[in-house]
Design a protein around this motif. Structure first.
Motif, PDB file in Angstrom:
ATOM      1  N   GLN A 198      58.667  26.826  79.263  1.00  8.65           N
ATOM      2  CA  GLN A 198      58.352  25.983  80.415  1.00  8.65           C
ATOM      3  C   GLN A 198      57.965  26.820  81.632  1.00  8.65           C
ATOM      4  OE1 GLN A 198      62.328  23.923  79.462  1.00  8.65           O
ATOM      5  NE2 GLN A 198      61.270  22.456  80.756  1.00  8.65           N
ATOM      6  N   ALA A 203      64.745  16.469  78.143  1.00 11.90           N
ATOM      7  CA  ALA A 203      64.577  16.644  76.698  1.00 11.90           C
ATOM      8  C   ALA A 203      65.919  16.508  75.982  1.00 11.90           C
ATOM      9  CB  ALA A 203      63.954  18.009  76.406  1.00 11.90           C
ATOM     10  N   TRP A 240      59.014  13.191  86.323  1.00 14.29           N
ATOM     11  CA  TRP A 240      58.033  13.105  85.258  1.00 14.29           C
ATOM     12  C   TRP A 240      57.036  14.264  85.328  1.00 14.29           C
ATOM     13  CZ3 TRP A 240      57.141  11.612  80.660  1.00 14.29           C
ATOM     14  CH2 TRP A 240      55.845  11.614  80.159  1.00 14.29           C
ATOM     15  N   ALA A 251      56.209  16.619  82.433  1.00 14.81           N
ATOM     16  CA  ALA A 251      54.853  16.543  81.897  1.00 14.81           C
ATOM     17  C   ALA A 251      54.272  17.902  81.557  1.00 14.81           C
ATOM     18  CB  ALA A 251      53.940  15.818  82.897  1.00 14.81           C
ATOM     19  N   VAL A 259      55.508  20.001  79.782  1.00 16.17           N
ATOM     20  CA  VAL A 259      55.773  20.217  78.355  1.00 16.17           C
ATOM     21  C   VAL A 259      54.606  19.723  77.514  1.00 16.17           C
ATOM     22  CG1 VAL A 259      57.333  19.648  76.436  1.00 16.17           C
ATOM     23  CG2 VAL A 259      58.252  20.088  78.714  1.00 16.17           C
ATOM     24  N   THR A 260      53.970  18.624  77.940  1.00 15.78           N
ATOM     25  CA  THR A 260      52.873  18.060  77.161  1.00 15.78           C
ATOM     26  C   THR A 260      51.582  18.857  77.315  1.00 15.78           C
ATOM     27  OG1 THR A 260      52.181  16.568  78.960  1.00 15.78           O
ATOM     28  CG2 THR A 260      53.881  15.774  77.435  1.00 15.78           C
ATOM     29  N   ARG A 261      51.509  19.703  78.367  1.00 16.13           N
ATOM     30  CA  ARG A 261      50.274  20.458  78.618  1.00 16.13           C
ATOM     31  C   ARG A 261      50.385  21.933  78.238  1.00 16.13           C
ATOM     32  NH1 ARG A 261      51.039  17.880  83.636  1.00 16.13           N
ATOM     33  NH2 ARG A 261      51.506  19.900  84.559  1.00 16.13           N
ATOM     34  N   LYS A 306      53.926  23.661  72.475  1.00 22.38           N
ATOM     35  CA  LYS A 306      54.647  22.384  72.510  1.00 22.38           C
ATOM     36  C   LYS A 306      55.526  22.217  71.274  1.00 22.38           C
ATOM     37  CE  LYS A 306      50.835  20.011  73.213  1.00 22.38           C
ATOM     38  NZ  LYS A 306      49.876  20.984  73.748  1.00 22.38           N
ATOM     39  N   TRP A 307      54.992  22.597  70.125  1.00 24.60           N
ATOM     40  CA  TRP A 307      55.768  22.450  68.893  1.00 24.60           C
ATOM     41  C   TRP A 307      56.921  23.442  68.853  1.00 24.60           C
ATOM     42  CZ3 TRP A 307      55.265  18.108  66.570  1.00 24.60           C
ATOM     43  CH2 TRP A 307      54.035  17.437  66.595  1.00 24.60           C
TER      44      TRP A 307
END
Length: 358
Positions: free
Chosen positions: A77, A137, A214, A218, A220-222, A226-227
């Motif tokens: 992160q 998370a 958020w 967020a 994390v999604t970018r 991520k996996w």
């Protein structure tokens, strides 16, 4: 000191007194409740006879691994935010967080954000955003584990609850359609308030806080990896679960649960105790003492473990984890002292100022 400054100072002192003294009082209250019906002689006999302490040591080792994995996840992160502290500094920030929480609940999170932000000369709010995502998370995984727990162990939990008046009330409430109607209606009213009441000051503040939370999540999604973030998350909580399951082999009564195929060789009772203890950790107390222990005792009682046995199990497991956190906290202080001389470390005054910002 002017009258206004004196008033603000008294107010600040009152806020910190509530933040620190309330968890301490809650800890004392819950520990008193936990020991109220326990035969201390029986508990001491259980802890001094028939306990295999090697399994407790193994659980302590898994605890260290979970903290290292949490540091690795946080590094993903922070890298997405352009912050690249040394991995050992991140590990020590996690070690210090849990060690500090033993004394001042929730202050550990403030310390780790302050330490990394100050060390890397980055904005404190940016680092806090990543920490919020980290905790968010965890919350998602706890909810998923709760659903799994009620799916595989609902009959046993319900059979245990109906033995007690309070439990009977909870079971009846869970089957009451009016309760669910009220919850759905409340959720709809809350949605309408946040949708059509944007001019309200409370709603505006709440929307801003949710948006900031958020935005922190967020990333994390970018971000890249991520996996890997998902893998670390699952690995962290797997360590938490396995360290509790490993402790089952330290005691004869929990070892018997692990020998029962109908209970998934102890996996189901461990899941119940684990989920309840995870929820218990949300209660502010010193290192989880009190709510964590009571939650574990309740989970074990579902499967016939007595109060004295449950208390012995929870206290020994909690004590092992606490000793490990103290040792890690000492290591963290040594690391900061000898390997962080060229970096600034937060003072207690800085910690208090940064906590006021959250």
């Amino acid at each position: 000191m002017t009258g206004r400054n004196k008033k603000l100072s008294l107010r600040t002192a009152g806020v910190y007194a509530v933040k620190w003294l309330l968890p301490l009082a809650l800890t004392v209250l819950l520990v008193t409740y936990m020991f109220r019906k326990v035969d201390f002689r029986e508990m001491w006999h259980i802890m001094s006879h028939g306990v295999d302490y090697w399994w407790i040591l193994a659980a302590m080792g898994l605890s260290v691994l979970s903290h290292v994995l949490r540091a690795a996840r946080w590094r993903l992160q922070l890298r997405a935010l352009g912050i690249r502290p040394p991995f050992m500094a991140l590990c020590c920030s996690i070690f210090g967080t849990y060690a500090l929480n033993l004394i001042f609940p929730r202050l550990g999170e403030v310390w780790r954000c302050t330490y990394i932000a100050d060390r890397e000369h980055k904005p404190f709010t940016t680092v806090v955003g990543s920490m919020v995502a980290d905790r968010f998370a965890d919350m998602i995984l706890v909810v998923a584990l709760m659903l799994l727990c009620f799916l595989v162990a609902a009959p046993a939990i319900e059979a245990f609850l109906v033995k007690y008046p309070v439990g009977q009330g909870l079971v009846e409430a869970a089957h009451n359609p009016w309760l669910w109607t009220l919850l759905v209606g409340g959720a709809a009213a809350l949605w309408a308030l946040f949708t059509f009441g944007r001019s309200n000051r409370f709603v505006a503040r709440s929307r801003k806080w949710i948006a900031e939370m958020w935005s922190g999540f967020a990333v994390v999604t970018r971000m890249e990896g991520k996996w890997l973030f998902l893998f670390y998350s699952l690995a962290i909580w797997s360590c938490y679960y396995v360290q509790l399951y490993v402790a089952f082999f330290a005691f004869p009564f929990t070892r018997d649960l692990c020998a029962d195929p109908s209970l998934g060789f102890g996996l189901v009772p461990c899941l119940v105790a684990f989920v309840l203890s995870s929820i218990g950790m949300a209660v502010p107390s010193n290192g989880g003492l009190g709510p964590w222990n009571i939650a574990v005792m309740f989970g074990l009682a579902v499967y016939g473990v007595s109060d004295a046995q449950g208390t012995a199990f929870s206290m020994l497991q909690w004590s092992g984890q606490t000793v490990m956190l103290i040792l890690l906290g000492i290591y963290t202080m040594v690391y900061i002292t000898f390997y962080g001389k060229n970096k600034r470390t937060p003072t207690p005054e800085q910690l208090l100022r940064e906590e006021e910002k959250i």
